[in-house]
Write a protein that holds these residues in place. Structure first.
Motif, short mmCIF file in Angstrom:
data_model
loop_
_atom_site.label_atom_id
_atom_site.label_comp_id
_atom_site.label_asym_id
_atom_site.label_seq_id
_atom_site.Cartn_x
_atom_site.Cartn_y
_atom_site.Cartn_z
N SER A 66 0.82 -1.21 0.00
CA SER A 66 0.00 0.00 0.00
C SER A 66 0.85 1.26 0.00
O SER A 66 0.31 2.37 -0.03
CB SER A 66 -0.91 0.02 1.23
OG SER A 66 -1.56 -1.21 1.42
N VAL B 192 2.61 2.59 2.43
CA VAL B 192 2.34 3.39 3.62
C VAL B 192 3.41 3.12 4.68
O VAL B 192 3.71 1.96 4.99
CB VAL B 192 0.94 3.06 4.20
CG1 VAL B 192 0.72 3.74 5.54
CG2 VAL B 192 -0.15 3.46 3.21
N ARG C 87 3.06 5.83 10.48
CA ARG C 87 2.07 6.90 10.32
C ARG C 87 0.85 6.67 11.20
O ARG C 87 0.41 5.55 11.39
CB ARG C 87 1.61 6.98 8.87
CG ARG C 87 2.43 7.94 8.06
CD ARG C 87 1.91 8.00 6.66
NE ARG C 87 0.65 8.75 6.55
CZ ARG C 87 0.06 9.01 5.39
NH1 ARG C 87 0.61 8.58 4.27
NH2 ARG C 87 -1.05 9.70 5.35
N LEU D 137 -4.15 9.27 7.54
CA LEU D 137 -4.40 8.60 6.26
C LEU D 137 -5.64 9.17 5.57
O LEU D 137 -6.69 9.29 6.20
CB LEU D 137 -4.61 7.09 6.49
CG LEU D 137 -3.50 6.36 7.26
CD1 LEU D 137 -3.96 4.93 7.58
CD2 LEU D 137 -2.20 6.33 6.46
N ASP D 138 -5.53 9.48 4.30
CA ASP D 138 -6.72 9.95 3.59
C ASP D 138 -7.55 8.73 3.13
O ASP D 138 -7.12 7.58 3.24
CB ASP D 138 -6.35 10.88 2.43
CG ASP D 138 -5.49 10.19 1.36
OD1 ASP D 138 -5.54 8.94 1.27
OD2 ASP D 138 -4.76 10.89 0.64
N ARG E 37 -8.40 7.53 0.27
CA ARG E 37 -7.85 6.68 -0.78
C ARG E 37 -6.81 5.71 -0.22
O ARG E 37 -6.73 4.56 -0.63
CB ARG E 37 -7.21 7.55 -1.87
CG ARG E 37 -7.94 7.44 -3.19
CD ARG E 37 -7.23 8.24 -4.28
NE ARG E 37 -5.96 7.65 -4.66
CZ ARG E 37 -4.90 8.35 -5.10
NH1 ARG E 37 -4.96 9.66 -5.17
NH2 ARG E 37 -3.81 7.74 -5.45
N THR E 38 -6.00 6.19 0.72
CA THR E 38 -4.97 5.34 1.31
C THR E 38 -5.61 4.23 2.14
O THR E 38 -5.18 3.08 2.08
CB THR E 38 -4.03 6.20 2.17
OG1 THR E 38 -3.56 7.30 1.38
CG2 THR E 38 -2.85 5.40 2.66
N SER F 169 -6.80 1.65 -0.15
CA SER F 169 -5.69 0.87 -0.68
C SER F 169 -5.25 -0.20 0.33
O SER F 169 -5.00 -1.36 -0.03
CB SER F 169 -4.53 1.81 -1.02
OG SER F 169 -3.38 1.08 -1.33
N ILE F 170 -5.17 0.17 1.60
CA ILE F 170 -4.80 -0.80 2.65
C ILE F 170 -5.86 -1.90 2.72
O ILE F 170 -5.54 -3.10 2.82
CB ILE F 170 -4.65 -0.10 4.01
CG1 ILE F 170 -3.48 0.90 3.98
CG2 ILE F 170 -4.45 -1.12 5.14
CD1 ILE F 170 -3.38 1.78 5.21
N GLN G 1 7.53 3.90 0.89
CA GLN G 1 6.51 3.89 1.95
C GLN G 1 6.60 5.17 2.75
O GLN G 1 7.61 5.42 3.42
CB GLN G 1 6.73 2.68 2.87
CG GLN G 1 6.34 1.35 2.23
CD GLN G 1 6.60 0.15 3.15
OE1 GLN G 1 7.57 -0.55 2.97
NE2 GLN G 1 5.71 -0.05 4.10
#
Ligand SMILES: [Zn+2]
Length: 250
Positions: free
Chosen positions: A173, A175, A179, A184-185, A187-188, A191-192, A249
């Motif tokens: 992802s 990332v 974090r 995290l937005d 979209r992120t 993705s995860i 990442q």
């Protein structure tokens, strides 16, 4: 193919249970209670295989957590011979056996990371990581300030993800595991969620044993990232040894 092999045991009656390894089977008396019962289903909960047994009008689920090197052998044959641990087997590695009237289901694990427990002693778990939908996934993670890695490992939020799996999911992802979830937005997070499903799918096809892509060769500092060749770094996140790529990442 793993599920097919496991499904072969549905309907069989258990004549005895071998559960002598106190590390792999921490509550043998609970697990042995299925002796005499009949397997009515084989289900999955994240990377855990649940063997549902009906015995004297009561249902009990035996959970098999494969760990790093555990695999299942049904009637003397492994459905996953092509894995890293290959076709080799040794009866000394048989940590848990369901003996049927005809045939058996064996959990073989040379390294003893596997665990066999009863759902009766399972702590309250969050929704299953494999089947959770995106909306629930987002709700469970919430806007917490903890590291995303720690949140994914928290079984009360999302169940079924282990240390190496989470490293793999976050690498795919792109990332940084340190974090905070709050940063995290949408979209992120999506993705995860998508990569969690994909990694668990692949894991399950391999028979539940995590000889994952990020497992051996990448879990050392300096190993080249498969995506960009940058040197992987090691740190501690959420109290666990964590590997990530400092290049992609973030
Ligand atoms: Zn990279």
């Amino acid at each position: 193919m793993f599920r097919r092999a496991s499904a072969a045991v549905i309907g069989r009656r258990i004549t005895s249970v071998v559960a002598d390894d106190p590390i792999v089977v921490p509550t043998p008396e609970v697990v042995r209670a299925v002796s005499g019962g009949r397997v009515v289903d084989v289900v999955r909960h994240g990377k855990v295989m649940g063997i549902v047994v009906r015995h004297q009008r009561r249902e009990q689920t035996i959970d098999v957590h494969f760990g790093m090197s555990g695999r299942v052998i049904v009637d003397g044959r492994s459905p996953i011979e092509e894995l890293a641990y290959g076709a080799s087997d040794d009866s000394r590695w048989h940590r848990f056996v369901l003996v049927f009237e005809r045939g058996s289901l064996v959990l073989s694990d040379p390294r003893r990371f596997a665990r066999v427990t009863s759902a009766d002693d399972r702590a309250p778990l969050g929704p299953d990581a494999w089947s959770i939908d995106l909306r629930t996934f987002r709700e469970r993670l919430g806007g917490r300030r903890t590291a995303v890695k720690a949140a994914l490992l928290d079984q009360s939020l999302v169940a079924g993800l282990g240390n190496m799996l989470v490293d793999e999911i976050l690498m795919l992802s792109a990332v940084d595991p340190r974090r905070s979830v709050a940063s995290l937005d949408a979209r992120t997070v999506a993705s995860i969620h998508r990569h969690t499903r994909a990694v668990l799918d692949r894991l399950w096809k391999r028979g539940g044993s995590h000889a994952g892509d990020l497992a051996a060769e990448l879990r050392r500092p300096g190993a080249p990232c498969p995506r960009d060749g940058a040197a992987m770094v090691r740190g501690t996140v959420g109290g666990r040894t964590t590997f990530w790529c400092p290049q992609h990442q973030f």
